[in-house]
Design an enzyme around this catalytic site. Sequence first.
Site, PDB file in Angstrom:
ATOM      1  N   THR A   1       0.687  -1.083   0.000  1.00 30.39           N
ATOM      2  CA  THR A   1       0.000   0.000   0.000  1.00 30.39           C
ATOM      3  C   THR A   1       0.800   1.261   0.000  1.00 30.39           C
ATOM      4  OG1 THR A   1      -1.450  -1.329   1.063  1.00 30.39           O
ATOM      5  CG2 THR A   1      -1.402   0.643   1.299  1.00 30.39           C
TER       6      THR A   1
ATOM      7  N   SER B   1      -3.173  -8.722  -0.963  1.00 34.36           N
ATOM      8  CA  SER B   1      -3.254  -8.626  -2.429  1.00 34.36           C
ATOM      9  C   SER B   1      -1.993  -7.982  -3.012  1.00 34.36           C
ATOM     10  CB  SER B   1      -4.458  -7.760  -2.838  1.00 34.36           C
ATOM     11  OG  SER B   1      -5.648  -8.276  -2.311  1.00 34.36           O
TER      12      SER B   1
HETATM   13  O1  DON Z   1      -2.208  -6.389   1.962  1.00 42.06           O
HETATM   14  C1  DON Z   1      -3.151  -5.905   1.361  1.00 42.06           C
HETATM   15  O2  DON Z   1      -3.645  -6.398   0.371  1.00 42.06           O
HETATM   16  C2  DON Z   1      -3.719  -4.583   1.846  1.00 42.06           C
HETATM   17  N1  DON Z   1      -3.509  -4.476   3.268  1.00 42.06           N
HETATM   18  C3  DON Z   1      -3.074  -3.453   1.104  1.00 42.06           C
HETATM   19  C4  DON Z   1      -3.578  -2.109   1.534  1.00 42.06           C
HETATM   20  C5  DON Z   1      -3.511  -1.049   0.507  1.00 42.06           C
HETATM   21  O3  DON Z   1      -3.060  -1.264  -0.588  1.00 42.06           O
HETATM   22  C6  DON Z   1      -4.042   0.274   0.876  1.00 42.06           C
HETATM   23  N2  DON Z   1      -4.172   1.112  -0.294  1.00 42.06           N
HETATM   24  N3  DON Z   1      -4.983   1.820  -0.668  1.00 42.06           N
END
Ligand code: DON
Length: 588
Positions: A399, A471
């Site tokens: 993120t 993700s």
């Molecule tokens: O690991 C993950 O998939 C999420 N915690 C990622 C979070 C994220 O990309 C926030 N962005 N807008």
Amino acid sequence: MPQIRFPQLKSQIIILIYPFFLSLLGCIPNSPKSVPLAKLERSQQGMVVSAHPLASEAGQLILQKGGNAVDAAVATAFAISVVEPFSAGIGGGGFLLMGTPPENSETQKEYKIQALDFRERSPKAATRDMYLNQEGEVDQRASLDGHLAVGVPGTVAGLYTVHKDYGKLPWSELLQSAIGYARDGFEVSDRFVSRLERRLEVINKNPAAKAAFTKNGQPYQPGDLLIQTDKAQTLETIAENPQSFYTGKIGEAIATDMAANGGLITLEDLKDYTPIWRQPVCGEFRQARVCAMPPPSSGGVHLLQILNIIGETNLPQWGRQNPDTIHLLTEAMGVAYADRSKYLGDPDFVQVPVQELTSRSYAQQVRQEINLEQAKPVTEVQPAAPETLRNYIWESPNTTHLTVVDEERLVISMTYTINGSFGAGVVTAGTGILLNNEMDDFAAAPGVANLYGLVGGEANAIAPKKTPLSSMTPTIVTQDGQLIMATGSPGGSTIITTVLQVVLNVLEYKMDAAQAVSAPRFHHQWLPDKLILETGGFSEATVNELQRRGHNVEMRDGWGNANAIVVTESGVLEAAADPRGEGEAKGE
Ligand code: DON
């Protein structure tokens, strides 16, 4: 076929609240309606691209001092923790892919790709039903705000682990830019302020967060100087001894603060934290070899799955903005996210059928079932039945995001996060460390959506010391022992489809790095049943045609914040940061 438990009512609630959550947690950037073209940076030597100019500069400086890509990535990551604290930091975790070029092309034909998992783990005291209230319903805010939402952070251990074995410059030198930014301050941007405003209520509930990120409870304004004195001190301590985060005074401060505020993380949890080197998932697409993060991220598996479903389809002939292309990819995305909901989880706890899901024969089967004229209703798209999946065997052995390539063509592709904007809204008193809300990436109950509208089941249920499903999709693409590109993006559930499109833009549509990260995007994730198209990016005729084929089209302003480094045929590095964000590429 097994039905995923997904009551009708819940799906309606998810559809209603999902965009609201995304905007509340700041995952939709305030991008202009029509995305401008990113700036293309070129270099013959090394390159750093990240989500903030100061962080890229920190990495560039390290390359100029003779550091390698690992050193520069570590310096950039620590700097991000200071200048983009709402997105990622030492209070969170992530994934890193490292690509080492063949030393001797006689004995080693391909890049060696290694994957480091330094994602947050659940505390030992975490329980499956910890976010259910007395009525047995999920308390939506408990996994998002406050101490109970926090997973055991892995960033410091991860960065130290990769540096210990592969870095060149002394560890403490890599933290100096970050320490300077924290101690002397930096000017906050519009982007920073808009995220702060959205999370102000939660931040103001935590005295240390309020002191760190507000002016007596009022948001900073664009251009204001943000000084983080406690964080500067914490980074000084980490520069001297990274273990202090886990076994020393920083760890003790985190554990004490947790105990006093209903959090679960203990000093034992911190002492037990260990990053894990994992085998990346790799597959062939056309002539290229695409490698990405394996579970506990779902990113690599579904990136390869969708590329396999595209198979031999001649996408360049179809055209990038063509309804046929968007339709095919959307149907493929739906299948991938349906399988994600059932099969993906922490591989140390559940058996994830990685080989089956990424097998070409399974993809061919899915491809044959796609009706190119009509969208399949999501109620008919179900995760593959286990007995079906067992028929597909592996055919061949085989993120914030930042990307760094050095002169030797060692490459780092790293995505790390504290999950939602400003994480759990909790700063450990006296340390300046903003903690994650990564526990929300678990399935709090079967079929109940998380922040990103993603549903999950048994495979991603909460258990002690387990890693929540991600993700994040740091990706490296090579061909015949040469680096072609490295990329990644934040964006929660949209990460996988964003990375997919950046990769296709380069491999299929022959775009340069700037065009590839700027081009309009679309996204589907099975549930909620929406085909999201980027505002301004698609013609009215295309939108109408997609609707005619049965897609529930929704227009939305830009998402994701990708960046990429692409190597040209003449060996020049070309890099660009997503124009939807404020990142920059810096050549050595
Ligand atoms: O690991 C993950 O998939 C999420 N915690 C990622 C979070 C994220 O990309 C926030 N962005 N807008």
